[in-house]
Design an enzyme around this catalytic site. Structure first.
Site, PDB file in Angstrom:
ATOM      1  N   LYS A 218      83.182  54.254   6.263  1.00  0.00           N
ATOM      2  CA  LYS A 218      82.347  55.107   5.714  1.00  0.00           C
ATOM      3  C   LYS A 218      82.292  56.490   5.688  1.00  0.00           C
ATOM      4  CE  LYS A 218      80.164  55.429  10.202  1.00  0.00           C
ATOM      5  NZ  LYS A 218      79.236  54.928  11.270  1.00  0.00           N
TER       6      LYS A 218
ATOM      7  N   TYR B  77      81.799  90.811  11.657  1.00  0.00           N
ATOM      8  CA  TYR B  77      80.498  91.108  11.756  1.00  0.00           C
ATOM      9  C   TYR B  77      79.922  91.416  13.232  1.00  0.00           C
ATOM     10  CZ  TYR B  77      79.616  89.905   6.933  1.00  0.00           C
ATOM     11  OH  TYR B  77      79.636  90.010   5.423  1.00  0.00           O
TER      12      TYR B  77
END
Length: 377
Positions: free
Chosen positions: A35, A265
């Site tokens: 899946k 950052y």
């Protein structure tokens, strides 16, 4: 020309096949679960490999995945674990010869109505013995049997349930309890004349709980080389599986980060000494999680290098100081940094990356596997 191709996923189909062979003979039949694009490994490519290993049945999630698998050329049995969710799914069961899991009264009514005009349909009955997600409760078996008797075109050929804690030492009683409840259901089906293929075991169930192997087992995470018992007292039960996925990204730039300078950052990392750093062309836009900021590692030329600062959208900074000294192998733009796998001794296992990521290997594979892939036999 420097190869600045972005993130690359390399799948070893030979290793996947080796993992499957490890389980053949452990259980009467193996049902590989492919899946979600084979957990990010490539549905069609994995299916072709499994066909070569003599696998007769594959399991997917949604019915539309089964339709795609059939269109890819798979001619064996397909088990759709989530069953039909709408009318298109229901029609596809007959049109594409799909064995659907039927887990509730609505699905049962839908396929019963379809069988009145389309004819016989083999189904897999799903029972909830403790997972508490999908499935008929064992105490509802009498009503289910009444519905089946009223709809003889529906033919149960398989019964399934799912273990909630097979990978957890100390939960043996819970596993045994689920197995006992499931066996009671199977006995009830048999008394009603339905002799079905029974499966309860997932990878962990098949490896650690012999009584759960039954007629077939659904082989998932272990097929992709991840140890379901990693970090537990049972870790040795899952050792020796072959890693099936490796992922790398390009080195974009190398420079010196001076003592006292922050990087990325927010300056969440400020260096206490001069360091050589490399900017790697991967970030959360490539499904490389921001949660790896200041805590994960990559592998460059067989050496583990730590992530410094925040993972950005398309860039991540790593400390390569140990690699660029007089005795180091050096790092330059165009080199590859391995997020998963890579050369030893710094190779990164899926369980390790999942730990740093604060998740599980399933998510690592599914997310990173969305990047461009190549397959090696």
């Amino acid at each position: 020309m420097i190869d600045y191709n972005k993130v690359r996923v390399e799948v070893s189909l030979a290793n996947l096949a080796a993992n499957v062979r490890r389980f053949q003979g452990v259980c009467p039949a193996i049902i590989p679960v492919i899946k979600s694009d084979a957990y990010g490994h490539g549905l069609a490519e994995v299916a072709r490999t499994l066909a070569g290993e003599g696998i007769a049945t594959l399991a997917v999630g949604f019915v539309n995945e089964a339709v795609i698998l059939r269109a890819s050329g798979w001619t064996g049995r397909i088990l759709a674990l989530l069953g039909p969710v709408d009318e298109a799914d229901t029609a596809a069961l007959w049109e594409h010869d799909i064995l659907a899991v039927i887990a509730n009264a609505d699905q049962l009514a839908r396929v019963a109505e379809g069988a009145r005009t389309r004819g016989r349909l083999a189904v897999c009955l799903k029972f909830d013995t403790g997972m508490r997600r999908l499935g008929f409760r064992p105490e509802a078996l009498p009503q289910l049997l009444d519905t089946l008797a009223a709809n003889p075109a529906l033919v149960p050929v398989m019964a399934s349930t799912h273990l909630a804690s097979a990978d957890m030492p100390g939960r043996e009683a819970q596993v045994a309890g689920q197995a006992a409840r499931f066996q009671a259901v199977l006995d009830g089906l048999a008394r009603a004349g339905y002799r079905v293929e029974a499966n309860i075991a997932n990878s962990a169930g098949g490896m650690a709980h012999a009584a759960c192997r039954m007629d077939s087992m659904r082989l998932g995470i272990a097929m992709y080389g991840a140890n379901p018992f990693y970090g537990t007292a049972w870790e040795e039960k899952g050792e020796g599986l072959a890693q099936t996925m490796q992922v790398s990204a390009p080195v974009l730039h190398v420079h010196t980060l001076a003592r006292g300078e922050g990087v990325s950052y927010g300056w969440t990392f400020v260096t206490d000494r001069d360091r050589e750093v490399a900017v790697i062309g991967v970030g959360y836009a490539d499904n490389y999680s921001r949660s790896l900021s200041n805590r994960g590692f990559m592998n460059i030329k067989g050496h583990r290098v730590p992530i410094l600062g925040r993972v950005c959208m398309q860039m991540t900074v790593v400390d390569v100081s140990a690699l660029v000294g007089e005795e180091g192998p050096g790092v330059r733009p165009g080199d590859r940094a391995w997020l998963l796998g890579g050369p030893g001794p710094g190779t990164i296992a899926p369980e390790e990356l999942a730990d740093w990521w604060e998740t599980i290997p399933y998510e690592v594979f599914c997310l990173l596997g969305m990047n461009p892939r190549s397959h090696a036999a």
